[in-house]
Write a protein that holds these residues in place. Structure first.
Motif, PDB file in Angstrom:
ATOM      1  N   THR A 294      -4.724   5.619  -7.465  1.00  0.00           N
ATOM      2  CA  THR A 294      -3.652   4.971  -8.474  1.00  0.00           C
ATOM      3  C   THR A 294      -3.247   3.395  -7.592  1.00  0.00           C
ATOM      4  OG1 THR A 294      -2.500   6.332  -7.527  1.00  0.00           O
ATOM      5  CG2 THR A 294      -3.143   7.347  -9.301  1.00  0.00           C
ATOM      6  N   ASP A 295      -3.433   3.273  -6.889  1.00  0.00           N
ATOM      7  CA  ASP A 295      -3.687   2.388  -5.652  1.00  0.00           C
ATOM      8  C   ASP A 295      -4.255   0.451  -6.094  1.00  0.00           C
ATOM      9  OD1 ASP A 295      -1.452   3.039  -3.735  1.00  0.00           O
ATOM     10  OD2 ASP A 295      -2.874   4.031  -3.378  1.00  0.00           O
TER      11      ASP A 295
ATOM     12  N   CYS B  68     -12.983 -11.724   3.528  1.00  0.00           N
ATOM     13  CA  CYS B  68     -13.496 -10.277   3.255  1.00  0.00           C
ATOM     14  C   CYS B  68     -12.004  -9.226   2.780  1.00  0.00           C
ATOM     15  CB  CYS B  68     -14.094  -9.657   3.706  1.00  0.00           C
ATOM     16  SG  CYS B  68     -14.628  -7.916   3.216  1.00  0.00           S
ATOM     17  N   SER B  69     -11.347  -9.972   1.730  1.00  0.00           N
ATOM     18  CA  SER B  69      -9.827  -8.896   1.306  1.00  0.00           C
ATOM     19  C   SER B  69     -10.492  -7.600   0.569  1.00  0.00           C
ATOM     20  CB  SER B  69      -9.302  -9.777   0.143  1.00  0.00           C
ATOM     21  OG  SER B  69      -9.223 -11.367   0.604  1.00  0.00           O
ATOM     22  N   VAL B  70     -10.038  -6.472   0.873  1.00  0.00           N
ATOM     23  CA  VAL B  70     -10.374  -4.834   0.416  1.00  0.00           C
ATOM     24  C   VAL B  70      -9.350  -4.339  -0.296  1.00  0.00           C
ATOM     25  CG1 VAL B  70     -11.166  -4.727   2.647  1.00  0.00           C
ATOM     26  CG2 VAL B  70      -8.661  -4.301   2.866  1.00  0.00           C
ATOM     27  N   ILE B  71      -9.907  -4.010  -1.194  1.00  0.00           N
ATOM     28  CA  ILE B  71      -9.286  -2.572  -1.706  1.00  0.00           C
ATOM     29  C   ILE B  71      -9.901  -0.641  -1.900  1.00  0.00           C
ATOM     30  CG2 ILE B  71      -8.848  -1.310  -4.072  1.00  0.00           C
ATOM     31  CD1 ILE B  71      -8.624  -4.683  -5.897  1.00  0.00           C
ATOM     32  N   PRO B  72      -9.037  -0.307  -0.678  1.00  0.00           N
ATOM     33  CA  PRO B  72      -9.705   0.674  -0.284  1.00  0.00           C
ATOM     34  C   PRO B  72      -9.189   1.615  -1.614  1.00  0.00           C
ATOM     35  CG  PRO B  72      -7.455   0.372   0.756  1.00  0.00           C
ATOM     36  CD  PRO B  72      -7.748  -0.859  -0.061  1.00  0.00           C
ATOM     37  N   THR B  73     -10.766   2.551  -1.761  1.00  0.00           N
ATOM     38  CA  THR B  73     -10.667   3.738  -3.284  1.00  0.00           C
ATOM     39  C   THR B  73      -9.897   5.035  -2.573  1.00  0.00           C
ATOM     40  OG1 THR B  73     -12.948   3.789  -2.814  1.00  0.00           O
ATOM     41  CG2 THR B  73     -12.339   2.170  -4.594  1.00  0.00           C
ATOM     42  N   ALA B  74     -10.373   5.172  -1.056  1.00  0.00           N
ATOM     43  CA  ALA B  74      -9.802   6.659  -0.608  1.00  0.00           C
ATOM     44  C   ALA B  74      -9.911   6.275   0.631  1.00  0.00           C
ATOM     45  CB  ALA B  74     -11.011   7.105  -0.670  1.00  0.00           C
TER      46      ALA B  74
END
Length: 283
Positions: free
Chosen positions: A60-61, A35-41
């Motif tokens: 913006t990340d 499980c790779s993640v992109i946190p939005t907040a």
């Protein structure tokens, strides 16, 4: 050796309260899937029942992370999205789908934006149309009944429901674009609650129900969605994966209720992970 499957989970992080990425990461990992993640907040807690929580927007990340991943030629077997807090995030995720979807990937969108007949206060009335557009790119969508009717521009109805009503919703949702629809919050009487599934390619509709537990427990939608995706990525058919996810969620709620845990603190899914992975057929 079998190649390990990999998910890109795009959700916020509530540092306390057991929801979003702090639920998705352990459940999907326990199912043997990377499980790779992109946190939005990042929030200090979730927003249900807490006051004074901190919030840092990471919009913006998102694109720089995706751009870096593209240089690494990373491939994903699934992309999994939950709460997205703005139209800008919807557009960024849509672009991510375009950049990373491949012939074998499974896109699952949980259109988190409403419950109990009401759109969350942070969203404008036009947001469901934006979410509907994102759902058109998904293979599987997992709305609750409120989210379903908002995307379909229909009036919300209180349950209990009829099978005719639920099945009409499922078929209308499939026309948005996804091959498979899982509708949560389904019940026909006061004794059982769960989900309905529809595979538009086979025309099969099924129901995954379990004994109803009174009370409102935060993070259970994330538990269900993560468990459902885990089942699908372990090659379990949709109807069975939904039943496994319902059983895991309800068992975790029951455990939490019996322990008398503060409802704001989330449910004890961790203790029930062994029975969940056993249901998936994992050693």
């Amino acid at each position: 050796m079998l190649k390990q499957k990999r998910v890109a989970a795009i959700h916020d992080i509530s540092c306390f309260g057991k929801c979003s990425l702090t639920v998705a990461l352990p459940i999907i990992s326990a199912a043997g899937v990377e499980c790779s993640v992109i946190p939005t907040a990042v929030l200090s807690t979730h927003t249900g029942g807490f006051t004074g929580f901190t919030y840092r927007d990471l919009t913006t990340d998102v694109q720089p992370i995706a751009d870096h991943w593209k240089t690494l030629d990373i491939e994903f077997d699934s992309i999994y999205t939950g709460y997205l807090g703005s139209f800008e995030q919807l557009e960024l995720v849509s672009t991510f789908f375009d950049d990373f979807k491949n012939d074998h990937s499974l896109i699952l969108v949980d259109p988190v934006m409403a419950d109990n007949g009401v759109l969350y206060q942070s969203f404008p009335k036009t947001f469901p149309a934006g979410m509907k557009k994102l759902c058109s790119k998904a293979d599987v969508i997992v709305p609750n009944i409120t989210e379903a009717v908002l995307m379909l521009n229909e009036e919300y109805k209180e349950g209990p429901y009829t099978k005719e009503y639920i099945e009409n919703l499922l078929k209308k949702l499939a026309k948005i674009g996804p091959k498979q629809v899982v509708l949560t919050g389904v019940y026909f009487d006061d004794t059982a609650l769960g989900a309905a599934t529809y595979d538009s390619e086979t025309g099969v509709i099924s129901y995954a129900l379990a004994p109803r537990v009174e009370g409102y427990y935060h993070g259970t939608g994330d538990i269900f969605g993560s468990a459902l995706l885990s089942g699908l990525l372990n090659d379990i058919p949709l109807a069975k994966a939904a039943q496994i996810a319902v059983d895991f969620t309800v068992k975790s709620i029951t455990w939490t209720k019996e322990a008398g845990t503060d409802l704001r603190f989330g449910v004890n899914f961790e203790t029930n992970i062994p029975s969940f992975t056993q249901a998936l057929g994992l050693k």
